[in-house]
Design a protein around this motif. Structure first.
Motif, PDB file in Angstrom:
ATOM      1  N   ASN A  46      80.786 143.936  64.016  1.00 52.68           N
ATOM      2  CA  ASN A  46      79.631 143.363  63.317  1.00 52.68           C
ATOM      3  C   ASN A  46      78.488 143.113  64.288  1.00 52.68           C
ATOM      4  N   GLY A  47      77.291 143.534  63.884  1.00 51.02           N
ATOM      5  CA  GLY A  47      76.103 143.333  64.693  1.00 51.02           C
ATOM      6  C   GLY A  47      75.898 144.402  65.761  1.00 51.02           C
ATOM      7  N   LYS A  48      76.817 145.366  65.852  1.00 51.13           N
ATOM      8  CA  LYS A  48      76.702 146.450  66.825  1.00 51.13           C
ATOM      9  C   LYS A  48      76.523 147.768  66.088  1.00 51.13           C
ATOM     10  N   VAL A  49      75.902 148.711  66.751  1.00 48.29           N
ATOM     11  CA  VAL A  49      75.929 150.096  66.292  1.00 48.29           C
ATOM     12  C   VAL A  49      77.149 150.696  66.971  1.00 48.29           C
ATOM     13  N   MET A  50      78.014 151.340  66.195  1.00 48.00           N
ATOM     14  CA  MET A  50      79.291 151.851  66.712  1.00 48.00           C
ATOM     15  C   MET A  50      79.375 153.364  66.611  1.00 48.00           C
ATOM     16  N   VAL A  51      79.920 153.963  67.660  1.00 48.48           N
ATOM     17  CA  VAL A  51      80.340 155.354  67.633  1.00 48.48           C
ATOM     18  C   VAL A  51      81.866 155.322  67.645  1.00 48.48           C
ATOM     19  N   VAL A  52      82.490 155.864  66.602  1.00 50.04           N
ATOM     20  CA  VAL A  52      83.948 155.943  66.517  1.00 50.04           C
ATOM     21  C   VAL A  52      84.290 157.424  66.544  1.00 50.04           C
ATOM     22  N   ASN A  53      84.925 157.849  67.637  1.00 49.46           N
ATOM     23  CA  ASN A  53      85.186 159.259  67.890  1.00 49.46           C
ATOM     24  C   ASN A  53      86.688 159.531  67.821  1.00 49.46           C
ATOM     25  N   PHE A  54      87.099 160.330  66.832  1.00 47.55           N
ATOM     26  CA  PHE A  54      88.497 160.770  66.725  1.00 47.55           C
ATOM     27  C   PHE A  54      88.627 162.060  67.514  1.00 47.55           C
ATOM     28  N   TRP A  55      89.606 162.113  68.412  1.00 48.46           N
ATOM     29  CA  TRP A  55      89.722 163.230  69.341  1.00 48.46           C
ATOM     30  C   TRP A  55      91.168 163.435  69.747  1.00 48.46           C
ATOM     31  N   ALA A  56      91.390 164.499  70.515  1.00 53.70           N
ATOM     32  CA  ALA A  56      92.719 164.782  71.059  1.00 53.70           C
ATOM     33  C   ALA A  56      92.550 165.519  72.385  1.00 53.70           C
ATOM     34  N   THR A  57      93.465 165.288  73.299  1.00 52.69           N
ATOM     35  CA  THR A  57      93.403 165.972  74.593  1.00 52.69           C
ATOM     36  C   THR A  57      93.627 167.471  74.444  1.00 52.69           C
ATOM     37  N   SER A  58      94.270 167.891  73.363  1.00 56.63           N
ATOM     38  CA  SER A  58      94.535 169.313  73.121  1.00 56.63           C
ATOM     39  C   SER A  58      93.374 170.021  72.421  1.00 56.63           C
ATOM     40  N   CYS A  59      92.328 169.291  72.121  1.00 58.81           N
ATOM     41  CA  CYS A  59      91.169 169.831  71.394  1.00 58.81           C
ATOM     42  C   CYS A  59      90.085 170.209  72.403  1.00 58.81           C
ATOM     43  N   ALA A  60      89.840 171.514  72.540  1.00 61.94           N
ATOM     44  CA  ALA A  60      88.862 171.996  73.525  1.00 61.94           C
ATOM     45  C   ALA A  60      87.460 171.446  73.269  1.00 61.94           C
ATOM     46  N   THR A  61      87.056 171.382  72.008  1.00 65.93           N
ATOM     47  CA  THR A  61      85.724 170.852  71.687  1.00 65.93           C
ATOM     48  C   THR A  61      85.637 169.370  72.035  1.00 65.93           C
ATOM     49  N   CYS A  62      86.726 168.635  71.811  1.00 68.47           N
ATOM     50  CA  CYS A  62      86.750 167.201  72.147  1.00 68.47           C
ATOM     51  C   CYS A  62      86.547 166.999  73.648  1.00 68.47           C
ATOM     52  N   VAL A  63      87.273 167.788  74.424  1.00 67.70           N
ATOM     53  CA  VAL A  63      87.188 167.680  75.884  1.00 67.70           C
ATOM     54  C   VAL A  63      85.780 168.064  76.342  1.00 67.70           C
ATOM     55  N   LYS A  64      85.218 169.110  75.727  1.00 65.57           N
ATOM     56  CA  LYS A  64      83.875 169.575  76.081  1.00 65.57           C
ATOM     57  C   LYS A  64      82.809 168.522  75.759  1.00 65.57           C
ATOM     58  N   GLU A  65      82.921 167.854  74.600  1.00 71.02           N
ATOM     59  CA  GLU A  65      81.887 166.909  74.192  1.00 71.02           C
ATOM     60  C   GLU A  65      82.028 165.534  74.848  1.00 71.02           C
ATOM     61  N   MET A  66      83.185 165.217  75.412  1.00 72.83           N
ATOM     62  CA  MET A  66      83.417 163.864  75.934  1.00 72.83           C
ATOM     63  C   MET A  66      82.377 163.423  76.966  1.00 72.83           C
ATOM     64  N   PRO A  67      81.932 164.283  77.892  1.00 75.03           N
ATOM     65  CA  PRO A  67      80.877 163.822  78.812  1.00 75.03           C
ATOM     66  C   PRO A  67      79.591 163.399  78.081  1.00 75.03           C
ATOM     67  N   GLN A  68      79.278 164.040  76.963  1.00 80.14           N
ATOM     68  CA  GLN A  68      78.095 163.656  76.194  1.00 80.14           C
ATOM     69  C   GLN A  68      78.331 162.355  75.423  1.00 80.14           C
ATOM     70  N   ILE A  69      79.561 162.127  74.979  1.00 78.59           N
ATOM     71  CA  ILE A  69      79.902 160.842  74.345  1.00 78.59           C
ATOM     72  C   ILE A  69      79.740 159.733  75.389  1.00 78.59           C
ATOM     73  N   VAL A  70      80.228 159.987  76.599  1.00 83.61           N
ATOM     74  CA  VAL A  70      80.096 159.014  77.697  1.00 83.61           C
ATOM     75  C   VAL A  70      78.621 158.757  77.997  1.00 83.61           C
ATOM     76  N   ALA A  71      77.826 159.813  78.121  1.00 84.16           N
ATOM     77  CA  ALA A  71      76.399 159.670  78.428  1.00 84.16           C
ATOM     78  C   ALA A  71      75.674 158.891  77.327  1.00 84.16           C
ATOM     79  N   THR A  72      76.022 159.149  76.074  1.00 88.17           N
ATOM     80  CA  THR A  72      75.425 158.424  74.951  1.00 88.17           C
ATOM     81  C   THR A  72      75.770 156.946  75.044  1.00 88.17           C
TER      82      THR A  72
END
Length: 163
Positions: A46-72
């Motif tokens: 409550n009171g926060k803007v939230m990013v909730v990211n469902f991912w898996a270590t076996s998912c190539a796109t998840c691994v690729k996008e994680m640095p951008q999730i971190v940067a965001t």
């Protein structure tokens, strides 16, 4: 020339569309446990803007996008953005822990052992799936696949600016 009756019907229809467009789905109430053992709940969002990211270590796109999730996360955390990465139930906990540790993920990482969190968010099965939630706990956007991060940042800016 339009009749008064046609104009009234059109205005009523547009009003109904505007109202339905404004109604947003509330994020589900969920409890989850972070890798460090901390037990948390979506009530803490409550009171926060939230990013909730469902991912898996076996998912190539998840691994690729994680640095951008971190940067965001890093870019907006001081302004009220928080992030939680929810590892899917099929992801081996040791893999998730190792990934989070080696990548030095700066936000909470939860393992959805039972699949309850993914289920509560509408039976999430595809990874990555990312939800953007506003300060009132409403789901503003659901991304299946890698988001357009420039557009995501614009939306985050708007949500952070709201009261």
């Amino acid at each position: 020339m339009l009749s008064r009756r046609t104009l009234t019907a059109t205005a009523a229809l547009l009003g109904a569309l505007a109202i339905s467009g404004c109604a947003r789905e509330q994020a589900p109430a969920v409890d989850y446990v972070l890798l460090d053992g901390q037990k948390l709940s979506s009530a803490g969002w409550n009171g926060k803007v939230m990013v909730v990211n469902f991912w898996a270590t076996s998912c190539a796109t998840c691994v690729k996008e994680m640095p951008q999730i971190v940067a965001t996360h890093e870019k907006y955390k001081s302004r009220g953005l928080d992030t939680v990465a929810v590892a899917m139930s099929y992801d081996p906990p040791a893999f998730v822990s190792k990934f989070a540790e080696t990548r030095k993920l700066p936000f909470g990482v939860a393992i959805d052992n039972t699949g309850a969190v993914a289920s509560a968010f509408g039976q999430v099965q595809m990874t990555p799936t990312t939800f953007l939630i506003n300060k009132r706990g409403e789901i503003v956007k659901r991304y299946v696949g890698e988001p357009d991060f420039a557009a995501l940042h614009q939306l985050i800016e708007q949500l952070l600016a709201q009261a």
